[in-house]
Design a protein around this motif. Structure first.
Motif, short mmCIF file in Angstrom:
data_model
loop_
_atom_site.label_atom_id
_atom_site.label_comp_id
_atom_site.label_asym_id
_atom_site.label_seq_id
_atom_site.Cartn_x
_atom_site.Cartn_y
_atom_site.Cartn_z
N VAL A 40 0.83 -1.20 0.00
CA VAL A 40 0.00 0.00 0.00
C VAL A 40 0.87 1.24 0.00
CG1 VAL A 40 -1.63 1.34 1.36
CG2 VAL A 40 -1.97 -1.13 1.07
N CYS A 77 -1.30 9.12 1.21
CA CYS A 77 -2.40 8.42 0.55
C CYS A 77 -3.28 7.73 1.59
CB CYS A 77 -1.86 7.38 -0.43
SG CYS A 77 -0.75 8.07 -1.70
N SER A 78 -4.57 7.78 1.34
CA SER A 78 -5.53 7.08 2.20
C SER A 78 -6.52 6.35 1.30
CB SER A 78 -6.25 8.07 3.12
OG SER A 78 -7.28 7.43 3.83
N GLU A 79 -6.37 5.03 1.24
CA GLU A 79 -7.28 4.26 0.39
C GLU A 79 -8.71 4.27 0.93
OE1 GLU A 79 -7.62 -0.09 -1.83
OE2 GLU A 79 -5.95 0.35 -0.48
N PRO A 80 -8.93 4.14 2.26
CA PRO A 80 -10.31 4.19 2.75
C PRO A 80 -11.02 5.49 2.39
CG PRO A 80 -8.86 3.32 4.44
CD PRO A 80 -7.98 3.82 3.35
N ALA A 81 -10.27 6.62 2.39
CA ALA A 81 -10.87 7.92 2.06
C ALA A 81 -10.73 8.25 0.58
CB ALA A 81 -10.21 9.02 2.88
N HIS A 82 -10.10 7.37 -0.18
CA HIS A 82 -9.88 7.58 -1.61
C HIS A 82 -9.22 8.93 -1.89
CE1 HIS A 82 -12.46 4.10 -2.26
NE2 HIS A 82 -13.37 4.66 -1.47
N THR A 83 -8.24 9.27 -1.03
CA THR A 83 -7.65 10.60 -1.08
C THR A 83 -6.13 10.52 -1.15
OG1 THR A 83 -9.48 11.53 0.19
CG2 THR A 83 -7.44 12.81 0.15
N TYR A 99 -7.36 4.28 -7.24
CA TYR A 99 -8.57 4.43 -6.41
C TYR A 99 -8.84 5.89 -6.05
CZ TYR A 99 -5.17 4.72 -2.54
OH TYR A 99 -4.14 5.08 -1.72
N THR A 100 -7.94 6.78 -6.36
CA THR A 100 -8.03 8.17 -5.90
C THR A 100 -9.26 8.87 -6.47
OG1 THR A 100 -5.61 8.28 -5.84
CG2 THR A 100 -6.81 10.37 -5.77
#
Length: 367
Positions: A17, A27-33, A51-52
């Motif tokens: 990740v 990067c934050s995959e849960p927040a797509h940010t 996923y962003t």
């Protein structure tokens, strides 16, 4: 051993990740940010995760962006590129962002905006923020061309505040047929011209506060009347409350229902009228009718006086002619006799020159 294997697997997953996140970004995959804030980046980083959805690349040293800057980011809906010193936006820069709905380019130095700089496939873009983004006045024409060619038929909000705009090109917004709110506050607009807001039939809010409007002439009033469903903000302009502003004052009273800050509109000049409510400004306050009546009376009086003087001069002239009538008559007769003698001399000379025999006699006589 099972716990060790789980930990190894977890570390591997975390490593994968973290490896998918570009250097100097968060990067934050849960927040797509993904955030790349104040990292002194000179270009848009590569390797941004697919996923962003929310991408923030702000406070860096990026000077230009082009079509190669955002490849493979089909899921991005919000893109912030504020405060990056961007000076050039090439055509189709955002064309690959098929889901883009909000684009923030505020606090940049846009000097070159290519014709299709804001083109997005499927016309998905809804909000465009260009506050404090234009480098100089010449970039306004580039912007007008880009708004015309970038297929922004679905744009709902446009922010052009804080750009020192003095004027707006005619029909600059004519292709933004779905625009709902337009932010033009804190500029230097001195007038509203015909066709400035042509095509904005669905506009719901127009903010013209903190500009350089001294009044709105009848041409501008007709332009604002062409937007009957639009709420207006016109406060904090240096209104000049002198004779001639009455049509604007009357229009304000008639249109109070859609001017959200009508009660706050006040005169800035002259000093004697400062902070006077624009709604109370009228012919009685300014005394324009009285002044006009006085001016008309003075003009009429001057015309009468001029007529009397000219009539008196004419009488004197006729009196002088009457006193010198005998001398004038003698001079006329003398001029008539002189002209007659000259005419007879020319006539006699013509008869001599026209007769061959007389001509020979005249020549021999001369000899």
């Amino acid at each position: 051993m099972l716990r060790v294997a789980q930990r190894v697997l977890l570390c591997a997953l975390l490593g994968s990740v973290s490896a998918s996140c570009p250097p100097r970004c968060e990067c934050s995959e849960p927040a797509h940010t993904v955030k790349c804030v104040s990292r002194e980046l000179r270009s848009v980083p590569t390797g941004i995760p697919g996923y962003t959805r929310n991408l923030f690349i702000t406070g860096n040293q990026i000077s230009r962006i082009g079509p190669e800057s955002f490849k493979g980011l089909d899921n991005v809906t919000t893109l912030s590129l504020s405060n990056n010193r961007i000076s050039e936006v090439e055509s189709h820069t955002f064309a690959g962002l098929r889901s883009l709905r909000s684009l923030d380019l505020s606090n940049n130095q846009l000097a070159v905006i290519h014709p299709e700089a804001f083109t997005v496939h499927n016309q998905s873009l809804r909000e465009l923020n260009l506050s404090r983004a234009l480098y100089n006045h010449s970039s306004v024409m580039d912007l007008a061309t880009s708004l015309r060619w970038s297929s922004l038929g679905s744009l709902r909000g446009l922010d052009l505040s804080d750009n020192s705009l003095i004027y707006l090109p005619s029909r600059i917004f004519s292709h933004l047929t779905s625009l709902r709110w337009l932010q033009l506050s804190n500029n230097s607009l001195v007038a509203i011209h015909n066709s400035t807001f042509l095509g904005l039939e669905h506009l719901e809010e127009l903010d013209l506060t903190l500009n350089a409007l001294r009044t709105v002439p009848e041409e501008g009033l007709r332009e604002l009347d062409s937007l009957p469903g639009t709420a207006l903000l016109l406060g904090e302009n240096p209104y000049m409350c002198k004779c001639g502003i009455e049509p604007f004052a009357l229009w304000l009273n008639r249109s109070q229902g859609r001017i959200r800050d009508a009660e706050a509109l006040v005169c800035a000049f002259p000093v004697s009228m400062r902070n006077t409510s624009m709604l109370s400004v009228g012919t009685l306050t300014l005394g324009c009718n009285q002044r006009n009546a006085g001016a008309d009376l003075a003009l009429q009086t001057s015309y009468v006086f001029l007529g009397i003087v000219l009539g008196f001069v004419g009488l004197i002239f006729l009196f002088v002619l009457y006193l010198n009538r005998k001398g004038i008559k003698k001079r006329v007769y003398d001029m008539r006799d002189a002209c007659r003698e000259v005419w007879e001399g020319y006539h006699y000379r013509f008869e001599i020159d026209s007769g061959p025999r007389l001509s020979q006699v005249s020549t021999s006589a001369d000899m």
